[in-house]
Design a protein around this motif. Structure first.
Motif, mmCIF file in Angstrom:
data_model
loop_
_atom_site.group_PDB
_atom_site.id
_atom_site.type_symbol
_atom_site.label_atom_id
_atom_site.label_comp_id
_atom_site.label_asym_id
_atom_site.label_seq_id
_atom_site.Cartn_x
_atom_site.Cartn_y
_atom_site.Cartn_z
ATOM 1 N N LEU A 113 0.817 -1.214 0.000
ATOM 2 C CA LEU A 113 0.000 0.000 0.000
ATOM 3 C C LEU A 113 0.853 1.268 0.000
ATOM 4 O O LEU A 113 0.352 2.353 -0.310
ATOM 5 N N ASP A 114 2.135 1.143 0.351
ATOM 6 C CA ASP A 114 3.059 2.276 0.305
ATOM 7 C C ASP A 114 3.776 2.385 -1.030
ATOM 8 O O ASP A 114 4.374 3.420 -1.339
ATOM 9 N N ALA A 115 3.745 1.322 -1.808
ATOM 10 C CA ALA A 115 4.459 1.306 -3.093
ATOM 11 C C ALA A 115 3.685 2.119 -4.127
ATOM 12 O O ALA A 115 2.469 1.976 -4.248
ATOM 13 N N HIS A 116 4.400 2.973 -4.848
ATOM 14 C CA HIS A 116 3.766 3.751 -5.910
ATOM 15 C C HIS A 116 4.823 4.279 -6.874
ATOM 16 O O HIS A 116 5.979 4.479 -6.486
ATOM 17 N N PRO A 117 4.435 4.488 -8.131
ATOM 18 C CA PRO A 117 5.380 5.037 -9.104
ATOM 19 C C PRO A 117 5.869 6.418 -8.671
ATOM 20 O O PRO A 117 5.172 7.133 -7.937
ATOM 21 N N ALA A 140 -12.609 -7.770 5.912
ATOM 22 C CA ALA A 140 -11.720 -6.684 6.308
ATOM 23 C C ALA A 140 -11.164 -6.034 5.048
ATOM 24 O O ALA A 140 -11.014 -6.683 4.012
ATOM 25 N N TYR A 141 -10.851 -4.733 5.151
ATOM 26 C CA TYR A 141 -10.293 -4.027 4.004
ATOM 27 C C TYR A 141 -9.313 -2.950 4.463
ATOM 28 O O TYR A 141 -9.343 -2.509 5.605
ATOM 29 N N ALA A 142 -8.460 -2.552 3.545
ATOM 30 C CA ALA A 142 -7.556 -1.414 3.738
ATOM 31 C C ALA A 142 -7.232 -0.874 2.361
ATOM 32 O O ALA A 142 -7.281 -1.610 1.369
ATOM 33 N N GLY A 143 -6.909 0.401 2.291
ATOM 34 C CA GLY A 143 -6.589 0.949 0.989
ATOM 35 C C GLY A 143 -5.955 2.312 1.050
ATOM 36 O O GLY A 143 -5.855 2.942 2.109
ATOM 37 N N GLN A 144 -5.531 2.745 -0.123
ATOM 38 C CA GLN A 144 -4.884 4.043 -0.276
ATOM 39 C C GLN A 144 -5.199 4.565 -1.677
ATOM 40 O O GLN A 144 -5.128 3.811 -2.647
ATOM 41 N N TYR A 145 -5.542 5.837 -1.769
ATOM 42 C CA TYR A 145 -5.728 6.491 -3.061
ATOM 43 C C TYR A 145 -4.453 7.235 -3.428
ATOM 44 O O TYR A 145 -3.749 7.752 -2.556
ATOM 45 N N TYR A 146 -4.198 7.311 -4.728
ATOM 46 C CA TYR A 146 -3.046 8.033 -5.251
ATOM 47 C C TYR A 146 -3.492 8.923 -6.402
ATOM 48 O O TYR A 146 -4.447 8.618 -7.112
ATOM 49 N N ASP A 152 -15.604 8.916 -12.558
ATOM 50 C CA ASP A 152 -15.273 9.711 -11.383
ATOM 51 C C ASP A 152 -13.776 9.978 -11.312
ATOM 52 O O ASP A 152 -12.974 9.173 -11.778
ATOM 53 N N SER A 153 -13.354 11.068 -10.740
ATOM 54 C CA SER A 153 -11.969 11.388 -10.357
ATOM 55 C C SER A 153 -10.894 10.986 -11.364
ATOM 56 O O SER A 153 -10.058 10.134 -11.085
ATOM 57 N N PRO A 154 -10.858 11.612 -12.548
ATOM 58 C CA PRO A 154 -9.759 11.304 -13.470
ATOM 59 C C PRO A 154 -8.431 11.707 -12.833
ATOM 60 O O PRO A 154 -8.358 12.708 -12.128
ATOM 61 N N GLY A 155 -7.404 10.917 -13.069
ATOM 62 C CA GLY A 155 -6.092 11.202 -12.491
ATOM 63 C C GLY A 155 -5.856 10.557 -11.141
ATOM 64 O O GLY A 155 -4.798 10.724 -10.549
ATOM 65 N N ASP A 156 -6.834 9.830 -10.636
ATOM 66 C CA ASP A 156 -6.675 9.113 -9.367
ATOM 67 C C ASP A 156 -6.729 7.615 -9.627
ATOM 68 O O ASP A 156 -7.317 7.155 -10.598
ATOM 69 N N TYR A 157 -6.096 6.867 -8.741
ATOM 70 C CA TYR A 157 -6.276 5.413 -8.732
ATOM 71 C C TYR A 157 -6.259 4.954 -7.295
ATOM 72 O O TYR A 157 -5.825 5.674 -6.397
ATOM 73 N N GLY A 158 -6.771 3.770 -7.067
ATOM 74 C CA GLY A 158 -6.835 3.230 -5.717
ATOM 75 C C GLY A 158 -6.213 1.858 -5.627
ATOM 76 O O GLY A 158 -6.210 1.094 -6.594
ATOM 77 N N LEU A 159 -5.664 1.584 -4.465
ATOM 78 C CA LEU A 159 -5.202 0.246 -4.101
ATOM 79 C C LEU A 159 -6.102 -0.207 -2.970
ATOM 80 O O LEU A 159 -6.252 0.502 -1.974
ATOM 81 N N PHE A 182 3.891 -0.713 -13.219
ATOM 82 C CA PHE A 182 4.560 -0.600 -11.919
ATOM 83 C C PHE A 182 4.005 -1.632 -10.938
ATOM 84 O O PHE A 182 4.760 -2.344 -10.268
ATOM 85 N N TYR A 183 2.673 -1.723 -10.841
ATOM 86 C CA TYR A 183 2.078 -2.646 -9.857
ATOM 87 C C TYR A 183 2.218 -4.111 -10.249
ATOM 88 O O TYR A 183 2.303 -4.964 -9.367
ATOM 89 N N ARG A 184 2.262 -4.398 -11.514
ATOM 90 C CA ARG A 184 2.538 -5.787 -11.914
ATOM 91 C C ARG A 184 3.886 -6.219 -11.339
ATOM 92 O O ARG A 184 4.010 -7.315 -10.798
ATOM 93 N N GLN A 185 4.869 -5.365 -11.447
ATOM 94 C CA GLN A 185 6.205 -5.704 -10.945
ATOM 95 C C GLN A 185 6.283 -5.623 -9.426
ATOM 96 O O GLN A 185 6.780 -6.538 -8.776
ATOM 97 N N ALA A 186 5.799 -4.529 -8.840
ATOM 98 C CA ALA A 186 5.883 -4.341 -7.387
ATOM 99 C C ALA A 186 5.122 -5.428 -6.630
ATOM 100 O O ALA A 186 5.610 -5.952 -5.620
#
Length: 169
Positions: free
Chosen positions: A52-56, A76-82, A150-157, A94-98
């Protein structure tokens, strides 16, 4: 003799009512609905996963990390928006590799999972991975709110998991 005969049915009836009441309390407190105690305790574990801390490099976290337990579906869930300023393809690469480097196994990929016009969104995950976490299977989803308009330019994990197998991507 008659009072003694009346006491037995009263005691059996009172015991039966106690069992019914206890069953009702158990069911309302998560026995039949909602999250189990084990899944509530799983949420902080999911929130601490390094993926969840990994990001390009051309992305930045949005808001705070979130976690909890979905009482409707019992996981249960957890997440982060970028916020990203790179291409969507770069985020997915990036996420395929990470994720692979962190022990996640690719379950499915759909680079553009937008629902058909007028249909219900069933699965909006661009990437879905699985990995054992805390004695159960966790699911990592990379998704883009823009697929839902919704929200172009955002993604979520999002990471979901459940000890009863109710979690998915």
């Amino acid at each position: 003799m008659k009072p003694r005969r009346a006491v037995t049915p009263l005691l059996v009836g009172a015991g039966g009512l106690a069992v019914v009441a206890a069953t009702g309390v158990w069911a309302l407190s998560g026995g039949l609905y909602g999250c189990t105690k084990a899944d509530r305790e799983l949420a902080p574990t999911l929130a601490s996963l390094p993926i969840l801390d990994a990001h390009p490099s051309r992305t930045r976290p949005e808001d705070e990390r979130y976690s909890g337990c979905d009482d409707d579906d019992g996981f249960a869930y957890a997440g982060q928006y970028y916020r990203y300023t790179t291409s969507r393809a770069d985020v997915l690469a990036f996420y395929r590799q990470a994720a692979e480097e962190d022990g996640w196994r690719l379950e499915s990929a759909d680079s553009s999972p937008s629902p058909a016009p007028g249909s219900l969104a069933i699965d909006t995950s661009a990437l879905c991975f699985e990995k054992p976490v805390a004695g159960t299977t966790a699911h990592l989803t990379v998704w883009f709110p823009s697929d839902l308009g919704d929200s172009p330019g955002d993604y979520g994990l999002d990471v979901t998991a459940s000890h009863d197998g109710a979690a998915w991507c």
